[in-house]
Design an enzyme around this catalytic site. Structure first.
Site, mmCIF file in Angstrom:
data_model
loop_
_atom_site.group_PDB
_atom_site.id
_atom_site.type_symbol
_atom_site.label_atom_id
_atom_site.label_comp_id
_atom_site.label_asym_id
_atom_site.label_seq_id
_atom_site.Cartn_x
_atom_site.Cartn_y
_atom_site.Cartn_z
ATOM 1 N N ALA A 1 -3.588 3.466 1.375
ATOM 2 C CA ALA A 1 -4.398 3.679 2.573
ATOM 3 C C ALA A 1 -5.661 4.454 2.203
ATOM 4 O O ALA A 1 -5.592 5.507 1.564
ATOM 5 C CB ALA A 1 -3.585 4.429 3.620
ATOM 6 N N TYR B 1 -0.617 5.232 12.829
ATOM 7 C CA TYR B 1 -1.969 5.727 12.603
ATOM 8 C C TYR B 1 -2.880 5.241 13.736
ATOM 9 O O TYR B 1 -2.411 4.661 14.715
ATOM 10 C CB TYR B 1 -2.450 5.334 11.202
ATOM 11 C CG TYR B 1 -1.602 6.009 10.140
ATOM 12 C CD1 TYR B 1 -1.599 7.400 10.010
ATOM 13 C CD2 TYR B 1 -0.756 5.282 9.310
ATOM 14 C CE1 TYR B 1 -0.791 8.037 9.079
ATOM 15 C CE2 TYR B 1 0.059 5.911 8.378
ATOM 16 C CZ TYR B 1 0.036 7.290 8.268
ATOM 17 O OH TYR B 1 0.845 7.925 7.356
ATOM 18 N N THR C 1 0.756 5.429 -0.309
ATOM 19 C CA THR C 1 0.024 6.692 -0.376
ATOM 20 C C THR C 1 0.622 7.542 -1.484
ATOM 21 O O THR C 1 1.778 7.934 -1.413
ATOM 22 C CB THR C 1 0.098 7.436 0.971
ATOM 23 O OG1 THR C 1 -0.571 6.644 1.954
ATOM 24 C CG2 THR C 1 -0.556 8.798 0.892
ATOM 25 N N PRO D 1 0.847 -1.203 0.000
ATOM 26 C CA PRO D 1 0.000 0.000 0.000
ATOM 27 C C PRO D 1 0.876 1.245 0.000
ATOM 28 O O PRO D 1 1.714 1.422 0.875
ATOM 29 C CB PRO D 1 -0.798 -0.135 1.301
ATOM 30 C CG PRO D 1 0.034 -1.027 2.172
ATOM 31 C CD PRO D 1 0.763 -1.951 1.256
ATOM 32 N N GLY E 1 12.009 -2.627 2.308
ATOM 33 C CA GLY E 1 13.414 -2.677 1.922
ATOM 34 C C GLY E 1 13.855 -3.953 1.241
ATOM 35 O O GLY E 1 15.054 -4.174 1.058
ATOM 36 N N HIS F 1 -5.367 -1.378 8.628
ATOM 37 C CA HIS F 1 -4.089 -0.671 8.796
ATOM 38 C C HIS F 1 -3.871 -0.377 10.279
ATOM 39 O O HIS F 1 -4.451 0.556 10.833
ATOM 40 C CB HIS F 1 -4.122 0.621 7.987
ATOM 41 C CG HIS F 1 -2.785 1.264 7.785
ATOM 42 N ND1 HIS F 1 -1.644 0.870 8.446
ATOM 43 C CD2 HIS F 1 -2.389 2.294 6.974
ATOM 44 C CE1 HIS F 1 -0.621 1.613 8.073
ATOM 45 N NE2 HIS F 1 -1.052 2.480 7.172
ATOM 46 N N GLN G 1 -7.047 -1.345 1.852
ATOM 47 C CA GLN G 1 -6.467 -1.062 3.159
ATOM 48 C C GLN G 1 -7.307 0.012 3.856
ATOM 49 O O GLN G 1 -7.461 1.121 3.350
ATOM 50 C CB GLN G 1 -5.023 -0.590 3.045
ATOM 51 C CG GLN G 1 -4.356 -0.517 4.421
ATOM 52 C CD GLN G 1 -3.009 0.159 4.393
ATOM 53 O OE1 GLN G 1 -2.930 1.359 4.125
ATOM 54 N NE2 GLN G 1 -1.953 -0.589 4.674
#
Length: 370
Positions: A62, A185, A32, A30, A301, A180, A104
């Site tokens: 998201a 968040y 943004t 996901p 990563g 999420h 999500q």
């Protein structure tokens, strides 16, 4: 697809995550991207996801569960009919490419700014602000604001908004949902002691701090079967001012508790590329594997090579890729064929376009390998 599959063969074995039958083990993380003007998915969003449908599973960016959940420019929602209709076109396009897409579900909590909420005070588990600065609705840099703690009644309403969002995701044609609970968040703010100072049933020991996530999961399971629901966690991350001394123990506890719901997957940000809080030992995928019998998706990563290592070691079933997918819409195909990756997309294209009238710029205009 594959002329040199042998090199990354583990990524291209079929996988069933709950009811989700994936054609490979490459997952679009996901991301943004802030390309949904007025919070409604558009043709640029459709093209973006369709281009990346070589992945076995796509996790949407998201997507806010209510008007109150917002706090970032031009991110999509899933709480109005117009948004549902916009997402229907996206999910249909992905399905036409024989891939799967889940939504999500997101609430920013204290990571928001009041300028996105018509001046209303931002909310969280407690009145603890994030250190540093964020962006206001006009794009200016401003200090993070101090949130107010949600009341019990507001928590109950927020849980219901997750349920309604899940119902809308089903109407929009999504194959499932991811809750999420990561990256600082709202749900993560309830889980961690750095942001949760409550003394009621939602704060205190790990069991109490898990209660909000638990109730969100139980409400979402009224709309989707557990075999189509996953949860995202970030036990090691420092983003949005997160990290606590008991995180290593906490997130093992959370994984164990979630296991009892027979969820399709846990999506664990085990990599440290998003920032490591250094307040407790790193939670590895190998720590989660014995505690959770569903599928595990690793993230943050990874390269094709390290993804294969994790899968072959039995620590993960699939790996999500984020930044490599920005400028490589055909990332799965590049992995399968051993083709080189494009240079990383410039950071000024990551989160927002330069031109609201052309949301595809720096977003859905990256070429496939040729």
């Amino acid at each position: 697809m594959a002329t040199e599959v042998v090199k990354h063969a583990a990524l291209f074995k079929l996988l069933e995550i709950g009811e989700l039958k994936m054609k490979n083990r490459v997952v679009l993380a996901p991301l943004t991207r802030a390309r949904s003007k007025n919070r409604v998915p558009n043709s640029a969003n459709l093209e973006y996801y369709q281009q990346r449908a070589g992945a076995g599973l796509l996790i949407s960016e998201a997507t806010t569960v209510s008007e109150e959940a917002n706090g970032f420019k031009s991110t999509p929602g899933i709480y109005t009919e117009e948004q549902v209709e916009g997402w229907k076109k996206v999910t249909e396009a992905v399905h036409n490419k024989e891939s799967l897409i889940i939504c999500q579900l997101w609430h920013l909590g204290r990571a928001a700014h009041s300028s996105f909420l018509e001046g209303k005070q931002i909310v969280s588990a407690s009145d603890v602000p994030i250190p540093g600065q964020t962006h206001a609705v006009d794009g200016s840099k401003v200090d993070f604001e101090t949130p107010r703690p949600l009341s019990i009644e507001e928590i109950e309403a927020t849980i219901e908004s997750y349920g309604k969002a899940a119902a809308n995701a089903k109407k929009a044609g999504f194959d499932g949902v991811e809750i999420h609970s990561a990256n600082g968040y709202l749900i993560d703010q309830f889980l961690q002691t750095c942001s949760n100072k409550r003394t009621d049933k939602y704060g205190g020991d790990m069991e109490a701090r898990f209660t909000f996530l638990q109730q969100v999961v139980e409400r979402v399971l009224q709309e989707f079967p557990a075999s189509r629901v996953g949860v995202r966690l970030s036990p090691n991350g420092a983003f949005n001012g997160m990290g606590a001394e008991d995180n290593n123990e906490l997130f093992k506890f959370v994984a164990t508790k979630l296991d009892s719901y027979n969820l399709a997957f846990l999506h664990v940000m085990d990599g440290l590329g998003f920032g490591y809080h250094e307040k407790s030992p790193v939670v590895e995928l190998s720590d989660i594997r014995p505690l959770f019998k569903g599928s595990i998706i690793g993230n943050c990563g990874y390269t094709a090579e390290t993804a294969v290592e994790r899968i072959e070691a039995g620590h993960a079933d699939a790996i999500a890729f984020g930044r490599p997918y920005l400028a490589n819409p055909d990332l799965a195909e590049r992995f399968a064929n051993g083709w080189p990756l494009a240079e990383m997309a410039p950071m000024d294209t990551w989160y927002s376009g330069q031109n609201d009238d052309n949301p595809g710029e720096g977003y859905s205009d990256w070429p496939n390998y040729s």
